[in-house]
Design a protein around this motif. Sequence first.
Motif, PDB file in Angstrom:
ATOM      1  N   VAL A 110       0.848  -1.207   0.000  1.00 27.45           N
ATOM      2  CA  VAL A 110       0.000   0.000   0.000  1.00 27.45           C
ATOM      3  C   VAL A 110       0.879   1.251   0.000  1.00 27.45           C
ATOM      4  CG1 VAL A 110      -1.646   1.352   1.367  1.00 27.45           C
ATOM      5  CG2 VAL A 110      -1.992  -1.106   1.077  1.00 27.45           C
ATOM      6  N   LYS A 111       1.916   1.254   0.820  1.00 24.52           N
ATOM      7  CA  LYS A 111       2.820   2.417   0.879  1.00 24.52           C
ATOM      8  C   LYS A 111       3.498   2.647  -0.477  1.00 24.52           C
ATOM      9  CE  LYS A 111       3.897   2.510   5.790  1.00 24.52           C
ATOM     10  NZ  LYS A 111       4.926   2.335   6.831  1.00 24.52           N
ATOM     11  N   GLU A 112       3.922   1.569  -1.127  1.00 22.31           N
ATOM     12  CA  GLU A 112       4.553   1.693  -2.441  1.00 22.31           C
ATOM     13  C   GLU A 112       3.579   2.276  -3.462  1.00 22.31           C
ATOM     14  OE1 GLU A 112       7.725   1.340  -3.524  1.00 22.31           O
ATOM     15  OE2 GLU A 112       8.173   1.143  -1.403  1.00 22.31           O
ATOM     16  N   ILE A 113       2.334   1.842  -3.389  1.00 23.80           N
ATOM     17  CA  ILE A 113       1.321   2.376  -4.305  1.00 23.80           C
ATOM     18  C   ILE A 113       1.120   3.861  -4.038  1.00 23.80           C
ATOM     19  CG2 ILE A 113      -1.139   2.333  -4.906  1.00 23.80           C
ATOM     20  CD1 ILE A 113      -1.030  -0.733  -4.326  1.00 23.80           C
ATOM     21  N   LEU A 114       0.994   4.214  -2.763  1.00 29.78           N
ATOM     22  CA  LEU A 114       0.711   5.605  -2.407  1.00 29.78           C
ATOM     23  C   LEU A 114       1.872   6.545  -2.739  1.00 29.78           C
ATOM     24  CD1 LEU A 114      -1.226   5.126   0.936  1.00 29.78           C
ATOM     25  CD2 LEU A 114      -2.139   5.752  -1.303  1.00 29.78           C
ATOM     26  N   LYS A 115       3.078   6.040  -2.823  1.00 32.90           N
ATOM     27  CA  LYS A 115       4.222   6.872  -3.209  1.00 32.90           C
ATOM     28  C   LYS A 115       4.031   7.443  -4.606  1.00 32.90           C
ATOM     29  CE  LYS A 115       7.890   4.580  -0.629  1.00 32.90           C
ATOM     30  NZ  LYS A 115       9.080   3.725  -0.769  1.00 32.90           N
TER      31      LYS A 115
END
Length: 164
Positions: A110-115
Amino acid sequence: MTKLSVKQQKFADLYIETGNATQSAIDAGYAKKSARSVGSENLTKPDIKEYIDKHMTEMADKRIMSAQDALELLTKIAKGEEKETVIVSSPEGIYESKKEADLKTRIAAVKEILKRYPAENPLTQAQIRKIEAEADIREAQAAEAKNMTDSSSEVMIVDDIPED
């Protein structure tokens, strides 16, 4: 690019497949005696070289993950749709099992997507904090359960408690 002869195109296709100019020349129908020199010469001809380079680039593009492919995979991981194979050993034997990613892996996805999305949405940030808190709670519960099983063999006997 000018059109290649049937033999040249066959040579180029075989060369793309094998990487061997001499054998590609033989298989394309060139004389065995001159296959080495013809193969080498064909690789220097601009039209054949361009054809080979173009097809090799297309093949490389298909092998390399695009940004869209990466985001789709990360999304599947975050949603728990992507399963990984786990090898499990038991007294009955060894077998494969499929499981979804653990919470930490899903959070990382999720964090990678949100970056990739510059606007920080407060609701999304709150959801991430909630998921992280749930992951921390589950880890603490697992550690506590492990400690209980490790110490279950210890028995404390309490007797003769003084009464006031």
